[in-house]
Write an enzyme that holds these catalytic residues in place. Structure first.
Site, PDB file in Angstrom:
ATOM      1  N   ASP A   1       0.844  -1.206   0.000  1.00 57.25           N
ATOM      2  CA  ASP A   1       0.000   0.000   0.000  1.00 57.25           C
ATOM      3  C   ASP A   1       0.881   1.259   0.000  1.00 57.25           C
ATOM      4  O   ASP A   1       0.696   2.173  -0.809  1.00 57.25           O
ATOM      5  CB  ASP A   1      -0.918   0.027   1.227  1.00 57.25           C
ATOM      6  CG  ASP A   1      -1.847  -1.185   1.318  1.00 57.25           C
ATOM      7  OD1 ASP A   1      -3.066  -1.020   1.238  1.00 57.25           O
ATOM      8  OD2 ASP A   1      -1.333  -2.322   1.463  1.00 57.25           O
TER       9      ASP A   1
ATOM     10  N   THR B   1      -7.254  -4.528   0.340  1.00 60.38           N
ATOM     11  CA  THR B   1      -6.027  -5.003   0.995  1.00 60.38           C
ATOM     12  C   THR B   1      -6.264  -6.369   1.649  1.00 60.38           C
ATOM     13  O   THR B   1      -5.369  -7.219   1.679  1.00 60.38           O
ATOM     14  CB  THR B   1      -5.534  -3.969   2.031  1.00 60.38           C
ATOM     15  OG1 THR B   1      -5.374  -2.719   1.359  1.00 60.38           O
ATOM     16  CG2 THR B   1      -4.198  -4.359   2.635  1.00 60.38           C
TER      17      THR B   1
HETATM   18  N1  LIG Z   1     -17.165  -0.897   7.401  1.00 58.37           N
HETATM   19  C1  LIG Z   1     -16.980  -0.683   6.119  1.00 58.37           C
HETATM   20  N2  LIG Z   1     -18.032  -0.611   5.281  1.00 58.37           N
HETATM   21  C2  LIG Z   1     -17.863  -0.426   3.986  1.00 58.37           C
HETATM   22  N3  LIG Z   1     -16.669  -0.287   3.384  1.00 58.37           N
HETATM   23  C3  LIG Z   1     -15.584  -0.351   4.148  1.00 58.37           C
HETATM   24  C4  LIG Z   1     -15.669  -0.551   5.539  1.00 58.37           C
HETATM   25  N4  LIG Z   1     -14.432  -0.566   6.045  1.00 58.37           N
HETATM   26  C5  LIG Z   1     -13.594  -0.382   5.008  1.00 58.37           C
HETATM   27  N5  LIG Z   1     -14.287  -0.240   3.863  1.00 58.37           N
HETATM   28  C6  LIG Z   1     -13.777   0.033   2.522  1.00 58.37           C
HETATM   29  O1  LIG Z   1     -14.070  -1.048   1.690  1.00 58.37           O
HETATM   30  C7  LIG Z   1     -12.974  -1.233   0.809  1.00 58.37           C
HETATM   31  C8  LIG Z   1     -12.993  -2.650   0.351  1.00 58.37           C
HETATM   32  O2  LIG Z   1     -14.222  -2.824  -0.262  1.00 58.37           O
HETATM   33  P1  LIG Z   1     -14.590  -4.161  -0.928  1.00 58.37           P
HETATM   34  O3  LIG Z   1     -15.784  -3.964  -1.764  1.00 58.37           O
HETATM   35  O4  LIG Z   1     -13.385  -4.684  -1.602  1.00 58.37           O
HETATM   36  O5  LIG Z   1     -14.948  -5.100   0.320  1.00 58.37           O
HETATM   37  S1  LIG Z   1     -14.491  -6.579   0.575  1.00 58.37           S
HETATM   38  O6  LIG Z   1     -13.092  -6.559   0.977  1.00 58.37           O
HETATM   39  O7  LIG Z   1     -14.755  -7.370  -0.640  1.00 58.37           O
HETATM   40  O8  LIG Z   1     -15.377  -7.051   1.651  1.00 58.37           O
HETATM   41  C9  LIG Z   1     -11.781  -0.886   1.615  1.00 58.37           C
HETATM   42  O9  LIG Z   1     -10.757  -0.453   0.740  1.00 58.37           O
HETATM   43  P2  LIG Z   1      -9.210  -0.783   1.078  1.00 58.37           P
HETATM   44  O10 LIG Z   1      -8.947  -0.210   2.457  1.00 58.37           O
HETATM   45  O11 LIG Z   1      -8.501  -0.031  -0.004  1.00 58.37           O
HETATM   46  O12 LIG Z   1      -9.022  -2.262   1.014  1.00 58.37           O
HETATM   47  C10 LIG Z   1     -12.288   0.239   2.503  1.00 58.37           C
HETATM   48  O13 LIG Z   1     -12.054   1.513   1.993  1.00 58.37           O
HETATM   49 MG   LIG Z   2      -6.596   0.759  -0.128  1.00 58.46          MG
HETATM   50 MG   LIG Z   3      -7.375   0.285   3.388  1.00 56.92          MG
END
Ligand SMILES: Nc1ncnc2c1ncn2[C@@H]1O[C@H](COP(=O)(O)OS(=O)(=O)O)[C@@H](OP(=O)(O)O)[C@H]1O
Ligand SMILES: [Mg+2]
Ligand SMILES: [Mg+2]
Ligand SMILES: [Mg+2]
Length: 394
Positions: free
Chosen positions: A64, A161
């Site tokens: 990242d 991530t």
């Molecule tokens: N509680 C909550 N609710 C909704 N969204 C959240 C939450 N927490 C984090 N995030 C954000 O979700 C990003 C990942 O989304 P995804 O659609 O890939 O979700 S998942 O990993 O498949 O469950 C993730 O992106 P990255 O941090 O870049 O991985 C977050 O920005």
């Molecule tokens: Mg990210």
């Molecule tokens: Mg993140």
């Protein structure tokens, strides 16, 4: 073996206005994809990379920070640091602690290794390797907060991530916003092959890789893809991810992608986040039942979901985060413009286009995000969301 006749040189897509921005952004994302592939390989097969927890308990890795530093450096070199403003997910707070010396040193090595291979993409590497201060500067330069006027880049260095550390899907997302509108989007999907065979392995990317290698099918070569689009062009493009050490010569070729023509929910496939904590699976399950959706949901980490809709591999993407969660612009900007230019529709549940002009959050989002392969399917899903909403516990 896939016919390559429909792949065209990248230049044929370049409109005058953002030609240089698009070219630099696409290259930067390719470099970032290769960086991530190496770090993920180390993480999964050698287990020797750090996974840190942020204050909200979400994971962050050297990939990242390294991608953020690398992309920030490439953009600054190309356009001049004074002309580059970036909104991005990561900051240097965890790296500035004395206990983080080893972590920072791994990031510096990763960034320099990555930039030393950037010549593959006609990017001039730094004359001498970047030192820790320069790497920290590159990361922390991405401190723009966005807003309604001017031009800024939006970067999610590793989206999904959690998928990344689990050896699964993730994406690198870079967008350019001008006066509140997303004008360019580039999405690197290092584990999403050009052919969609992985879709047959619901929720199990690693299972697919192992099955394909055991079966000797040979079609799996580990490559991903990079998608991109320019607003208003009515075209979205996909390039195969190149392997830096194949003697490959830039520019890469590209192929147009378009959304699926399916507008009957009964035949459609919908995708959603893997984690229940990020989107209500029970709500979407009820909704799927109400419109007669027969296919199993495709639960995929990251903005690869946006790529799947743009490529026509699935028809619907829904995300209904818990009340109070504020969606960030870097989780959506690149994906939205790519789906729209590929022929799809993305709105909130009230039918409004997502608003990227209000800072780092998507302010005023009505309930959740609905992306569909076309207007008619979108209309049907919106009606179904309205019908189900009041009886749900969301
Ligand atoms: N509680 C909550 N609710 C909704 N969204 C959240 C939450 N927490 C984090 N995030 C954000 O979700 C990003 C990942 O989304 P995804 O659609 O890939 O979700 S998942 O990993 O498949 O469950 C993730 O992106 P990255 O941090 O870049 O991985 C977050 O920005
Ligand atoms: Mg990210
Ligand atoms: Mg993140
Ligand atoms: Mg993200």
């Amino acid at each position: 073996m896939e016919k390559r006749s429909n792949w065209v040189p990248i230049e044929s897509d370049l409109d005058e206005k953002y030609a240089k921005e698009l070219e630099v952004a696409v290259k930067a994302v390719h470099v970032a994809c290769l960086l991530c592939q190496k770090v993920q390989e180390n993480l999964i097969f050698n287990g020797n990379e750090d996974v840190q927890a942020k204050d909200d308990n979400s994971p962050v890795t050297i990939a990242d920070w390294s991608v953020q530093a690398t992309v920030s450096w490439i953009l600054s070199e190309a356009f001049g640091p004074e002309n580059v403003s970036i909104v991005a997910e990561e900051d240097i707070s965890a790296l500035s602690k004395p206990t983080a010396a080893n972590l920072l040193s791994s990031i510096v090595t990763t960034v320099n290794n990555s930039l030393s291979t950037a010549a593959t993409f006609n990017i001039q590497p730094p004359p001498t390797p970047l030192n820790p201060t320069q790497v920290l500067e590159s990361i922390s330069r991405c401190n723009s907060t966005g807003g309604p006027t001017g031009r800024f880049w939006v970067l999610d260095p590793v989206d999904g991530t959690l998928g990344f550390v689990r050896g699964d899907q993730y994406a690198i997302a870079l967008a350019l916003i001008e006066n509140g509108q997303v004008v360019l989007g580039v999405l690197g999907c290092p584990n999403y092959p050009v052919n969609k065979e992985w879709l047959n392995y619901q929720n199990g990317y690693r299972r697919m890789v192992s099955r394909l290698s055991k079966s000797g099918l040979g079609s799996w070569d580990g490559k991903g893809c990079v998608l991109y689009a320019e607003k208003g062009s009515k075209k979205a493009w996909m390039q195969p991810l190149v392997n830096g050490d194949e003697g490959f010569v830039w520019p890469n070729s590209a192929r147009r992608v378009t959304v699926s023509s399916i507008d009957n929910p009964v035949l459609a496939t919908f995708c959603e986040p893997v984690e229940k904590a990020n989107s209500s699976h029970s709500f979407t399950q009820g909704l799927a039942h109400s419109v007669g959706l027969r296919n199993e949901p495709l639960r995929v980490y990251s903005m690869v979901k946006y790529a799947a809709i743009a490529r026509g591999d699935a028809e619907i993407f829904m995300k209904f985060a818990r009340a109070g969660y504020k969606e960030k612009i870097w989780d959506h900007a690149a994906g939205v413009v790519i789906i729209e230019e590929a022929g799809g529709v993305v709105t909130d549940a009230g039918g409004r286009r997502l608003d990227f002009s209000k800072g780092m959050y998507l302010q005023g989002l009505d309930r959740g995000i609905i992306a569909c392969a076309g207007a008619s399917l979108h209309e049907k899903i919106m009606r179904a969301v309205d019908a189900s909403w009041n009886s749900s516990s969301l």
